[in-house]
Write an enzyme that holds these catalytic residues in place. Structure first.
Site, PDB file in Angstrom:
ATOM      1  N   LEU A 122       0.866  -1.172   0.000  1.00  0.00           N
ATOM      2  CA  LEU A 122       0.000   0.000   0.000  1.00  0.00           C
ATOM      3  C   LEU A 122       0.905   1.225   0.000  1.00  0.00           C
ATOM      4  O   LEU A 122       1.792   1.353   0.851  1.00  0.00           O
ATOM      5  CB  LEU A 122      -0.896  -0.013   1.246  1.00  0.00           C
ATOM      6  CG  LEU A 122      -2.126   0.892   1.263  1.00  0.00           C
ATOM      7  CD1 LEU A 122      -3.049   0.598   0.091  1.00  0.00           C
ATOM      8  CD2 LEU A 122      -2.875   0.735   2.574  1.00  0.00           C
ATOM      9  N   ASP A 123       0.710   2.112  -0.974  1.00  0.00           N
ATOM     10  CA  ASP A 123       1.576   3.286  -1.115  1.00  0.00           C
ATOM     11  C   ASP A 123       1.617   4.108   0.172  1.00  0.00           C
ATOM     12  O   ASP A 123       0.615   4.182   0.887  1.00  0.00           O
ATOM     13  CB  ASP A 123       1.065   4.188  -2.244  1.00  0.00           C
ATOM     14  CG  ASP A 123       1.245   3.571  -3.624  1.00  0.00           C
ATOM     15  OD1 ASP A 123       2.035   2.623  -3.739  1.00  0.00           O
ATOM     16  OD2 ASP A 123       0.575   4.030  -4.566  1.00  0.00           O
ATOM     17  N   PRO A 124       2.752   4.763   0.455  1.00  0.00           N
ATOM     18  CA  PRO A 124       2.830   5.617   1.648  1.00  0.00           C
ATOM     19  C   PRO A 124       1.744   6.692   1.694  1.00  0.00           C
ATOM     20  O   PRO A 124       1.249   7.031   2.771  1.00  0.00           O
ATOM     21  CB  PRO A 124       4.228   6.243   1.532  1.00  0.00           C
ATOM     22  CG  PRO A 124       5.030   5.236   0.775  1.00  0.00           C
ATOM     23  CD  PRO A 124       4.066   4.639  -0.221  1.00  0.00           C
ATOM     24  N   LEU A 125       1.342   7.232   0.530  1.00  0.00           N
ATOM     25  CA  LEU A 125       0.318   8.273   0.507  1.00  0.00           C
ATOM     26  C   LEU A 125      -1.088   7.726   0.722  1.00  0.00           C
ATOM     27  O   LEU A 125      -2.030   8.486   0.924  1.00  0.00           O
ATOM     28  CB  LEU A 125       0.361   9.035  -0.824  1.00  0.00           C
ATOM     29  CG  LEU A 125       1.544   9.985  -1.032  1.00  0.00           C
ATOM     30  CD1 LEU A 125       1.442  10.666  -2.391  1.00  0.00           C
ATOM     31  CD2 LEU A 125       1.590  11.041   0.066  1.00  0.00           C
ATOM     32  N   ALA A 126      -1.239   6.394   0.667  1.00  0.00           N
ATOM     33  CA  ALA A 126      -2.540   5.766   0.881  1.00  0.00           C
ATOM     34  C   ALA A 126      -2.677   5.337   2.335  1.00  0.00           C
ATOM     35  O   ALA A 126      -1.694   5.118   3.034  1.00  0.00           O
ATOM     36  CB  ALA A 126      -2.696   4.552  -0.034  1.00  0.00           C
TER      37      ALA A 126
END
EC number: 5.4.99.25
Length: 328
Positions: A49-53
């Protein structure tokens, strides 16, 4: 004389933590934190899961790591906001704008296109993605300024719905999709098709495989449970710089979900104590009862109050392929 292997560091605990990853934390960082917090011998996650998510990052501890592929192959549900009027290099808020427009879509405009984005669709992943190109991650090549050419791939989008349109700039969607689908690519392509461009402004994963939104555990709850089980240091230890550690794991372990909870789509073989002992030794066992299938490609066996093995049913017998030897 043969050297003995080093004893694994940590507790031999088995289970899943359905972690509600906060925005800004990387998936690898989250796994390391859970492994340290639970003092687990091994840990892994079921889908980056992307850091921004934010949202669901199922983290497997111990023998649960053997069930990771079954979770990764499951459907995922994402809730995301698309901001219209700008396309970025990263297809989210992190990258600079490369295309812009003053046009804004109506709800009807968007709804007319949704059918084109459901079912089996062709999708080019974002340049800033974890896709490997000649052994290198696409995002590493993109950050170095190299031109990234990623081939289109077929992905499954089972559902794409509009949740709300809070203003002319923003549309909130919910997507249920299969493995390998990029929500950022959906936002990018929708923006291009609508002639207004777009990028993901907010992204949250709310479901992965058998795990739903009600299973999510926030970091604050886990930290509070760890604090509850923390040792108390005396003044001398504090003065010497010693750091307290968790000594009572019971409050934390309350959040563990059993390894077999990831296998709800598979056929369950419930074993007697005698059968469980045979399977743990790698031997097949004959299944009895009218409801027992004669053949089943993927199944799991439980016994002794826990997950025993992954395997298949052939000619009325459960045949173990991967045995779970840990306790708990």
């Amino acid at each position: 004389m043969a050297r003995r292997g080093k004893k694994p560091k940590g507790r031999p605990i088995n289970g899943w933590i359905i972690f509600d990853k906060p925005k800004g934390m990387g998936s690898t960082e989250a796994v390391s934190k859970m492994k340290w917090m639970f003092f687990a011998q091994k840990a892994g996650h079921a889908g980056t899961l992307d850091p921004l998510a934010s949202g669901m990052l199922p983290i497997a501890l111990g023998d649960a790591t053997k069930t990771v592929p079954f979770v990764m192959d499951g459907r995922k549900v994402y809730r995301f906001s698309v901001r219209w009027g700008a396309e970025t290099t990263t297809d989210d808020t992190e990258g600079p704008v490369v295309n812009s427009s003053d046009a804004r879509p109506s709800r009807a405009d968007i709804e007319d296109l949704l059918a084109d984005y459901t079912g089996e669709i062709s999708q080019v992943p974002p340049n800033f993605s974890a896709i490997k190109i000649a052994g290198e991650r696409a995002y590493d090549l993109a950050r170095e300024g190299e031109t990234v050419e990623i081939a289109a791939r077929t992905v499954s989008v089972h559902r794409l719905d509009i949740v709300e349109m809070p203003d002319a700039e923003t549309t909130v969607f919910e997507a249920e999709c299969g493995k390998g689908t990029y929500v950022r690519a959906i936002a990018r392509d929708l923006g291009r098709d609508l002639g207004c461009y777009g990028h993901v402004a907010e992204l949250r994963r709310v479901s992965v495989g058998a795990f739903g939104e009600d299973d999510l555990v926030p970091l604050s709850e886990l930290e509070a449970a760890a604090e509850e089980g923390m040792e108390e240091l005396d003044a001398e230890a504090i003065e010497s710089g010693a750091r307290p550690r968790v000594v009572d794991f019971e409050p934390l372990d309350e959040y563990l979900v059993s390894p077999e909870s990831a296998l709800s789509d598979l056929y369950e073989v419930m074993l007697s104590d005698e059968q469980a002992s045979r399977v743990l030794s790698g031997n097949p066992v004959l299944l009895r009862g009218r409801d027992a299938p004669a053949f089943c490609d993927e199944a799991y066996a439980t016994g002794h109050g826990r997950l025993i093995a992954l395997g298949s049913v052939e000619e009325g017998s459960f045949r173990p392929k991967r045995v779970f030897g840990g306790k708990g």
